[in-house]
Design an enzyme around this catalytic site. Structure first.
Site, PDB file in Angstrom:
ATOM      1  N   PRO A  11       0.298  -0.980   0.591  1.00 42.45           N
ATOM      2  CA  PRO A  11      -0.168   0.289  -0.362  1.00 42.45           C
ATOM      3  C   PRO A  11       0.888   1.529  -0.456  1.00 42.45           C
ATOM      4  O   PRO A  11       1.128   1.040   0.376  1.00 42.45           O
ATOM      5  CB  PRO A  11      -0.296  -0.024   1.110  1.00 42.45           C
ATOM      6  CG  PRO A  11       0.357  -0.977   2.849  1.00 42.45           C
ATOM      7  CD  PRO A  11       0.707  -2.484   1.498  1.00 42.45           C
ATOM      8  N   ASN A  12       0.360   2.078  -0.784  1.00 39.31           N
ATOM      9  CA  ASN A  12       0.570   3.434  -1.117  1.00 39.31           C
ATOM     10  C   ASN A  12       2.519   3.466  -1.781  1.00 39.31           C
ATOM     11  O   ASN A  12       2.940   4.518  -1.937  1.00 39.31           O
ATOM     12  CB  ASN A  12       0.919   4.445   0.113  1.00 39.31           C
ATOM     13  CG  ASN A  12      -0.490   4.483   1.836  1.00 39.31           C
ATOM     14  OD1 ASN A  12      -1.121   5.007   1.219  1.00 39.31           O
ATOM     15  ND2 ASN A  12      -0.469   3.843   2.323  1.00 39.31           N
ATOM     16  N   ARG A  19       5.524  10.871  -2.038  1.00 37.79           N
ATOM     17  CA  ARG A  19       4.963  10.797  -0.793  1.00 37.79           C
ATOM     18  C   ARG A  19       6.140  10.761  -0.128  1.00 37.79           C
ATOM     19  O   ARG A  19       7.364   9.852  -0.346  1.00 37.79           O
ATOM     20  CB  ARG A  19       4.251   8.692  -0.964  1.00 37.79           C
ATOM     21  CG  ARG A  19       4.597   8.287   0.550  1.00 37.79           C
ATOM     22  CD  ARG A  19       4.342   7.046   0.178  1.00 37.79           C
ATOM     23  NE  ARG A  19       4.092   6.070   1.533  1.00 37.79           N
ATOM     24  CZ  ARG A  19       4.271   5.757   2.654  1.00 37.79           C
ATOM     25  NH1 ARG A  19       4.267   4.189   1.144  1.00 37.79           N
ATOM     26  NH2 ARG A  19       3.915   4.984   3.610  1.00 37.79           N
ATOM     27  N   TYR A  24      11.222   8.820   1.390  1.00 31.86           N
ATOM     28  CA  TYR A  24      11.065   7.912   0.647  1.00 31.86           C
ATOM     29  C   TYR A  24      11.940   8.229  -0.652  1.00 31.86           C
ATOM     30  O   TYR A  24      12.005   7.135  -2.122  1.00 31.86           O
ATOM     31  CB  TYR A  24       9.903   7.435   0.062  1.00 31.86           C
ATOM     32  CG  TYR A  24       9.172   6.773   1.594  1.00 31.86           C
ATOM     33  CD1 TYR A  24       9.097   5.450   1.716  1.00 31.86           C
ATOM     34  CD2 TYR A  24       7.846   7.299   1.835  1.00 31.86           C
ATOM     35  CE1 TYR A  24       8.753   5.203   2.496  1.00 31.86           C
ATOM     36  CE2 TYR A  24       7.585   6.925   3.032  1.00 31.86           C
ATOM     37  CZ  TYR A  24       7.634   5.887   3.399  1.00 31.86           C
ATOM     38  OH  TYR A  24       7.581   5.066   4.375  1.00 31.86           O
ATOM     39  N   ASN A  74       8.465  -5.579  -0.778  1.00 33.17           N
ATOM     40  CA  ASN A  74       7.938  -4.713  -0.176  1.00 33.17           C
ATOM     41  C   ASN A  74       6.579  -4.611   0.424  1.00 33.17           C
ATOM     42  O   ASN A  74       6.119  -4.353  -0.807  1.00 33.17           O
ATOM     43  CB  ASN A  74       8.353  -3.043  -0.801  1.00 33.17           C
ATOM     44  CG  ASN A  74       8.036  -1.881  -0.148  1.00 33.17           C
ATOM     45  OD1 ASN A  74       7.796  -1.916   0.993  1.00 33.17           O
ATOM     46  ND2 ASN A  74       9.277  -0.537  -0.181  1.00 33.17           N
ATOM     47  N   ALA A  77       3.406  -0.468   5.142  1.00 32.68           N
ATOM     48  CA  ALA A  77       3.051  -1.138   6.385  1.00 32.68           C
ATOM     49  C   ALA A  77       2.905  -2.331   6.716  1.00 32.68           C
ATOM     50  O   ALA A  77       1.983  -3.507   7.832  1.00 32.68           O
ATOM     51  CB  ALA A  77       2.365  -0.076   6.360  1.00 32.68           C
ATOM     52  N   GLU A  98      13.119  -9.519   1.661  1.00 33.48           N
ATOM     53  CA  GLU A  98      11.933  -8.346   2.174  1.00 33.48           C
ATOM     54  C   GLU A  98      12.533  -7.205   1.835  1.00 33.48           C
ATOM     55  O   GLU A  98      14.371  -6.752   1.649  1.00 33.48           O
ATOM     56  CB  GLU A  98      12.021  -8.695   3.364  1.00 33.48           C
ATOM     57  CG  GLU A  98      10.969  -7.146   3.979  1.00 33.48           C
ATOM     58  CD  GLU A  98      11.021  -7.803   5.932  1.00 33.48           C
ATOM     59  OE1 GLU A  98      11.273  -9.118   6.276  1.00 33.48           O
ATOM     60  OE2 GLU A  98      10.734  -6.648   6.625  1.00 33.48           O
ATOM     61  N   HIS A 100      12.647  -2.383   1.823  1.00 30.74           N
ATOM     62  CA  HIS A 100      12.140  -1.232   2.151  1.00 30.74           C
ATOM     63  C   HIS A 100      13.084  -0.541   1.605  1.00 30.74           C
ATOM     64  O   HIS A 100      13.967   0.192   1.970  1.00 30.74           O
ATOM     65  CB  HIS A 100      12.107  -0.738   3.441  1.00 30.74           C
ATOM     66  CG  HIS A 100      10.724  -2.506   3.879  1.00 30.74           C
ATOM     67  ND1 HIS A 100       9.288  -2.448   4.300  1.00 30.74           N
ATOM     68  CD2 HIS A 100      11.643  -3.421   4.656  1.00 30.74           C
ATOM     69  CE1 HIS A 100       8.974  -3.290   4.526  1.00 30.74           C
ATOM     70  NE2 HIS A 100      10.157  -3.760   5.451  1.00 30.74           N
ATOM     71  N   ARG A 107      14.068   4.751  12.308  1.00 28.95           N
ATOM     72  CA  ARG A 107      12.404   5.001  12.375  1.00 28.95           C
ATOM     73  C   ARG A 107      11.282   4.713  13.806  1.00 28.95           C
ATOM     74  O   ARG A 107      11.663   4.075  14.377  1.00 28.95           O
ATOM     75  CB  ARG A 107      11.926   4.988  11.087  1.00 28.95           C
ATOM     76  CG  ARG A 107      12.208   5.260   9.796  1.00 28.95           C
ATOM     77  CD  ARG A 107      11.347   5.168   8.464  1.00 28.95           C
ATOM     78  NE  ARG A 107      10.006   6.415   8.524  1.00 28.95           N
ATOM     79  CZ  ARG A 107       9.081   5.539   7.680  1.00 28.95           C
ATOM     80  NH1 ARG A 107       9.626   4.450   6.599  1.00 28.95           N
ATOM     81  NH2 ARG A 107       8.063   6.567   7.441  1.00 28.95           N
TER      82      ARG A 107
END
Ligand code: DQA
Length: 147
Positions: A11-12, A19, A24, A74, A77, A98, A100, A107
């Protein structure tokens, strides 16, 4: 199928470029796809590149990746919340790297836990779009070592 890599985005990530660019970066999802396509071409691999905002659809995408060389995931969330995605990875026995874009460990505390990491072959975070390329390199060159 064994010559195909699936790159799955949660998502996103369709909003990349606009964004939170300070987190990012400025690359768009199309830029990420282009980088993945170039990496796959270098290795003679086919690419399936997908993005969804829906958890169940990500589960379906993982199931559809069965039999492939592996998945660059990825989950955004959902990384931090989704038992269903972890179960799907286990169920299909996929090689998952995985990824990111941001360094999730630098964070908020809620980003430090991942349901994906324990069932992933490897984890790359904090290297921006390069992380996707490095994950494809790993899936392409690791051969039988990735199991
Ligand atoms: C992300 C990190 C996640 O914590 C976040 O929810 C995202 C993107 C990354 O690529 O840095 O949406 O997966």
């Amino acid at each position: 199928m064994p010559d195909t890599v699936h790159v799955l985005n949660g998502p996103n990530l369709n909003l990349l470029g606009t964004r939170e660019p300070e987190v990012y970066g400025r690359a768009t999802i199309a830029d990420v796809e282009a980088a993945c396509r170039a990496a796959c071409e270098r290795h003679g691999l086919d690419l399936v590149f997908r993005q969804t905002n829906h958890e169940g659809e990500l589960v379906t995408f993982l199931q559809e990746a069965r039999g492939s060389r592996g998945v660059v995931l990825n989950a955004a969330a959902y990384t931090h919340t989704s038992v269903a995605i972890a179960d799907a990875i286990k169920a299909v026995g996929l090689n998952v790297v995985e990824v990111h874009l941001s360094n999730v460990f630098a964070r908020e505390a809620f980003r430090h836990h991942s349901y994906v990491s324990p069932v992933a072959r490897g984890v790359i975070c904090g290297l921006g779009v390069d992380g996707y390329r490095l994950a494809i390199d790993a899936l392409a060159t690791a051969g039988d070592r990735v199991s």
